[in-house]
Scaffold this active site. Structure first.
Site, PDB file in Angstrom:
ATOM      1  N   HIS A 117      -2.470  -1.296  -4.289  1.00 51.46           N
ATOM      2  CA  HIS A 117      -3.930  -1.366  -4.395  1.00 51.46           C
ATOM      3  C   HIS A 117      -4.492   0.046  -4.320  1.00 51.46           C
ATOM      4  CE1 HIS A 117      -4.537  -1.837   0.282  1.00 51.46           C
ATOM      5  NE2 HIS A 117      -3.868  -0.759  -0.036  1.00 51.46           N
ATOM      6  N   SER A 147       0.835  -1.197   0.000  1.00 54.92           N
ATOM      7  CA  SER A 147       0.000   0.000   0.000  1.00 54.92           C
ATOM      8  C   SER A 147       0.876   1.256   0.000  1.00 54.92           C
ATOM      9  CB  SER A 147      -0.951  -0.068   1.200  1.00 54.92           C
ATOM     10  OG  SER A 147      -1.927   0.928   1.146  1.00 54.92           O
TER      11      SER A 147
END
Length: 196
Positions: free
Chosen positions: A123, A98
């Site tokens: 993501h 992330s």
């Protein structure tokens, strides 16, 4: 309770004890080894600013083992990395997921690395909203704005077209170090420290 190791050094003035992070800082190494929140970001930013003021021409190494975290806290670190004069080399050890992967890709071009068994995950932003319909609409617009901003920056840092980034960040996208290199998140997979 987690204990921070202490390092004892011999100098011509006697012995000196440092916590391990302070000792690493002497070698211009900053360690991000936790989820990213405001407190962690403030610590990383202050270390980067200190090292930049101490020697603006010498590289800084940012070691990353983080599952990600707050977008705004991560962007504070990102902006500081871009703001200071020294190049910031990024090295993934363990996991950069992330916002951790976002910061890994934000290192100076040619100086972004991962160890062979590292895992990188990108993501789209996660979030939730509650309250009145208007508040939920405001929160939804904000998270879409942040998603577009992060995708644009990741596209610039990896060289991937924005459409590819949008597709690949739609769900959790895990990569090996080799795959992250092919994708443009890192420049090289390191097996030994002297390869840097």
């Amino acid at each position: 309770m987690y204990l921070i190791p202490t390092v004892i050094e011999q100098t011509n003035r006697g012995e000196r004890a440092y916590d391990i992070y302070s000792r690493l800082l002497k070698d211009r190494i900053v360690f991000l080894g936790s989820p990213i929140d405001d407190q962690v970001a403030n610590s990383i930013v202050s270390q980067l600013l200190f090292l930049a003021a101490e020697d603006p021409d010498k590289d800084i190494s940012l070691y990353i083992n983080s599952p990600g975290g707050s977008i705004t806290a991560g962007l504070a670190i990102y902006d500081t990395m871009q703001f200071i004069k020294p190049d910031v080399s990024t090295i993934c050890i363990g996991m950069a997921a992330s916002m951790g992967a976002f910061l890994l890709a934000a290192g100076a071009k040619g100086k972004r690395f991962a160890l062979p068994n590292s895992e990188i995950m990108i993501h789209q932003p996660l979030g939730g909203a509650q309250g009145q319909a208007t508040e939920i609409e405001i929160a939804a617009k904000r998270i879409l704005f942040l998603r577009d901003k992060l995708n644009r920056i990741l596209s610039e840092n990896t060289g991937q077209p924005i459409e590819v980034i949008e597709r690949d960040t739609d769900r959790d996208n895990f990569m090996t170090a080799q795959k992250a290199m092919e994708y443009g998140i890192i420049d090289r997979v390191l097996t030994r420290a002297d390869e840097k």
